[in-house]
Design a protein around this motif. Structure first.
Motif: not given
Length: 430
Positions: A60, A67, A71
């Motif tokens: 992040q 990032q 996820e």
């Protein structure tokens, strides 16, 4: 200020851990009616709240494609956790039902690998590749009787790219170095977890419900092959027909490991993609060339790169001075170039030949079977870096214009000299 920065970093890590535990497949879902989970699900949660959470937090902070990729990894682990909950509460079902239960993990792996393929021009491509090469480790649930060694094999497949990240950022940004350590520790901890709870394969309950619990209308039509042929054919750069019937994930590396195959399901003919030779931004794209012996790139600039993908029985000539060249998933491909100021890479190729007319500082060969490198007199100082490759030869020019062929070592011996490990090349016996 230093204390404040340290506090913020600890808070971000804590938030990352909470996020990793929440949402689909988080600690708030699954388990028994009383909300409790089995010992091995709880142990898996330790990986989620530990190294996985740290990896998510650092991803992040890095942002961008890293990032987004993280996820997807979060969802992949959530899917695996849900499978573990099911296994802890149920007896092992039939193959058809088992395939249905494992589909969410399979789809998550496909999504992670597809993202890398769709973002090959990303400035964080090495990060994406490290994750993409190792995420099949989550397929350990289908790799009885040795799931632990399989995870180790997938972790090793990422090493080529994690080393690149370390090389690029160790002097520039410690966050990326910490990212590598956190990511690698996920698979290290997963191996320890498997060794303790699932030594010979996914452990199912021996006392709880029958397979009727799982049955759904779609289950009767589920395919036995968990990681299907479409995934192998379209998403994996190292295409291996010998593994199409394997019930486990595709293994990386130049030579396939033996496996128990099953009859392959019938599939539609593979659609051939049109050949490409064009300049897109700063990248020359050479793709899907078949039997093209006179491919030439002549109008080059120093800032440009060349990327050759899935070219077979073809020859490419690159004139002028260029930044870098990559050959990916090519077979019986010839490359002749004048000068490259950066690296020339050969990845997932077979029976390729490279000839340097001018200079090049580094040639990298990875997951390749058969590679002949013809050096010029001006490129004798070139460094050759190889990993998971075989049948590599370097041809050095003589004074009379002929070449002397020298094999690149494939076998090594490592010994402890009392202070450090010392590795030397050895001749293959026999």
């Amino acid at each position: 200020m230093a204390e404040l920065a340290s506090l913020v970093q600890r808070l971000e890590l804590a938030v990352g851990r909470l996020e990793a535990m929440s949402g689909p497949g988080g600690s708030s879902t699954g388990g028994s009616a009383g909300g409790a989970v089995s010992a091995y699900v709880e142990a898996f949660d330790g990986i989620v709240s530990g190294p996985l959470a740290q990896y998510l937090s650092l991803s992040q902070q890095i942002g961008g494609d890293v990032q987004k990729h993280a996820e997807m990894m979060k969802q992949a682990f959530a899917s695996q956790r849900q499978l573990l909950i099911t296994a802890s509460n149920s007896q092992k079902p039939s193959d058809n039902v088992l395939a249905t239960l494992m589909q969410p993990v399979s789809k998550a792996i496909q999504q992670v690998q597809a993202f890398r393929e769709q973002n090959r021009t990303s400035p964080l491509f090495n990060h994406l590749s490290a994750v993409s090469e190792s995420v099949p480790a989550l397929g350990w649930v289908a790799m009885a009787p040795k799931p632990g060694p399989y995870v180790k094999e997938m972790q090793d497949a990422a090493m080529f790219y994690t080393n690149r990240v370390l090389k690029d950022y160790k002097e520039k940004d410690k966050m990326h170095v910490d990212w590598v350590k956190a990511y690698v520790s996920i698979w290290t901890e997963l191996q320890n977890y498997i060794k303790e709870h699932h030594t010979t394969g996914l452990t199912w309950s021996k006392t709880v419900s029958s397979e009727a619990t799982f049955t759904s209308p779609s289950a009767t039509h589920a395919k036995v092959t968990i990681f299907n042929e479409k995934f192998i054919d379209n998403e994996k750069t190292h295409k291996n027909p010998g593994l199409r019937g394997n019930t486990g994930p595709v293994r990386s590396g130049p030579k396939p490991y033996g496996s128990t195959s099953q009859p392959a399901a019938s599939s539609a003919p593979v659609r051939k993609l049109p050949p490409v030779l064009e300049l897109e931004g700063k990248k020359w794209k050479v793709e899907n060339q078949e039997g093209a012996q006179n491919l030439v790139i002549s109008d080059t600039e120093l800032k440009q790169v060349v990327y050759a993908f899935k070219c077979n029985n073809s020859t490419l000539q690159v004139k002028g001075k260029i930044n870098s060249i990559t050959m990916d998933n090519c077979k019986k491909m010839g490359l002749v170039f004048e000068d490259a100021v950066g690296i020339v890479e050969v990845i997932n190729c077979k029976d390729v030949k490279i000839q340097v007319i001018g200079k090049v500082p580094t040639i990298s060969i990875n997951k390749t079977d058969g590679c002949h490198v013809y050096l010029s007199k001006d490129s004798l100082s070139c460094e050759l870096v190889s990993a998971k490759s075989s049948e590599m030869n370097v041809l050095v020019p003589n004074k009379d214009g002929e070449f002397t062929e020298l094999p690149v070592p494939e076998q090594f011996k490592t010994v402890w000299d009392g202070q450090k490990l010392v590795t030397t090349a050895t001749e293959i016996a026999g």
